[in-house]
Design a protein around this motif. Sequence first.
Motif, short mmCIF file in Angstrom:
data_model
loop_
_atom_site.label_atom_id
_atom_site.label_comp_id
_atom_site.label_asym_id
_atom_site.label_seq_id
_atom_site.Cartn_x
_atom_site.Cartn_y
_atom_site.Cartn_z
N ALA A 1 33.83 38.63 35.82
CA ALA A 1 33.04 38.58 34.58
C ALA A 1 31.93 39.63 34.61
CB ALA A 1 32.46 37.18 34.38
N ILE B 1 40.11 36.73 32.15
CA ILE B 1 38.83 37.38 31.82
C ILE B 1 39.08 38.86 31.50
CG2 ILE B 1 36.58 38.12 32.76
CD1 ILE B 1 36.55 35.49 34.40
N TYR C 1 38.42 40.53 27.97
CA TYR C 1 37.46 41.63 27.94
C TYR C 1 38.09 42.88 27.35
CZ TYR C 1 34.60 45.53 29.16
OH TYR C 1 33.88 46.70 29.05
#
Lengths: 301, 229
Positions: free
Chosen positions: A270, B180, B184
Amino acid sequence: MSQLQPAFGLAKRSATTGFVPAAKAETPVAKMIDVSKCIGCKACQVACMEWNDLRQDIEENVGVYENPHDLTPNAWTLMRFSEWENPERGQLEWLIRKDGCMHCQDPGCLKACPAPGAIVQYTNGIVDFISANCIGCGYCVKGCPFNIPRISTADNKAYKCTLCSDRVAVGQGPACAKACPTKAITFGTKDDMKKLAAERVADLKDRGYSKAGLYDPPGVQGTHVMYVLHHLDKAPLYAGLPQNPRISPLVELWKGAGKYAGLALLGITAAFGVVHHLLAGANRVTEEDEENAEKLRGGGT
Amino acid sequence: MTGHKDGEAHLQVSRYSGSARINHWVVAISFVLLMISGLALFHPSLYWMTGLFGGGPTARWIHPWLGIVLLIGFLGLFVRFFVANLPERTDWVWLARLRHVLAGREEYLPEVGKYNAGQKFVFWAQAFLVLVMFVTGIGLWPAGLAYFEQLLGFKATIDQRRLAAVIHAGAAVLTIAIWIIHVYAAIWVRGTISAMTRGTVTGGWAWRHHRKWLRKEIGKEPGGPHPAE
């Protein structure tokens, strides 16, 4: 239902980050089961049913002494009968072991449990399942080195021997110990039980059981239910009692390093996204791209 | 469909049919719910997320059923898209120039078909991990395991079930990390999300990121715009 005993402070609490153990530690207690004195009468099973108000369904007789066939959500203790021909003594030995939760000092069930407060260890060493917090995932089954917890299909909660924590809380010994007619089951402080066991072991050695000893396995930092065995070196003879039980390395990996490595990897991924966007900026389609697409359509190339 | 939408200046190219988008969102929603209920049991500091399901027991029982929904949904995506995700020679060139990819310098990259090498990686990695999570998930699901043991006539040992727990958690971490990256990338590459909401992208987006695919789509049209799927 198995409930929290507020009389005792907590030494450990499942799935609780930042848990602080109780400041005042109780004297560790233990149940000592002298297998050499057991006559297999099952009074302990009956006493357990009575005190804990458990009723196992009636089953078929399949020609073995075990009844019921296994530990169940309604049978927290079970006499397991093993026959063994002792080659040294040339005799048949009937090894009867009262199976049930060993109340490990390092409980694998508690380590594996994901539900906060569903498994606790009191400062006296008793490991208790708290039904109100249990979610029925069965992780305790995987954590246990002794194959003890059972999940009820009626209420989806895990059950096992509580060491009669509700009796101990009011100064009584466990129901099974009280009912045992030969005093094969005794209960007291762990130190006292070890002393008593030492006397019993000496007696057994006198009588020719040279490998007699106390089963208090160090792999789980000792247990609060201990066995006096005539053949401590052959624990598996006693219906598969593990010789050197310990929490499986797989469970340690899963609940130890794995948890932190996993969260770290997700955090890094992340963070990579955030940093990349800050540095590289958005990848935008330009007006030129749009015109090129129009040209491509118009030109047919 | 390709063509100009009312008031919009840019060419619109159809990328996903309605059923493909519904299929994707079934997988997306079940994935997010699985992730929340799974992470809640992965680390105690995340246990509070079981509250989103109405408590620990509900999160515990609903998780495997969501897994079944995702498995079936993903199978749909797999059948739809696996041909377009087969590897080709230019994928290696694209990967070798990952530096330019990350810098957004499309001009240094080979022309890409419907999917680039990164998207293909996400596709195959998730397909593999979904399968791994299904098999190991059965081992962690007392009721499901009992069913499959009876159905297939075997009995899982306790060590197999412990191993299943480790692999399930490890695969879950990897699948979430890839998710993710997937989310993204869709945000970073502007103009991508509309492919999964309205089903269309602009011609410029297709020209910039998937030129070979755009050429093919336009080439399909006998003298004009034509649906993509």
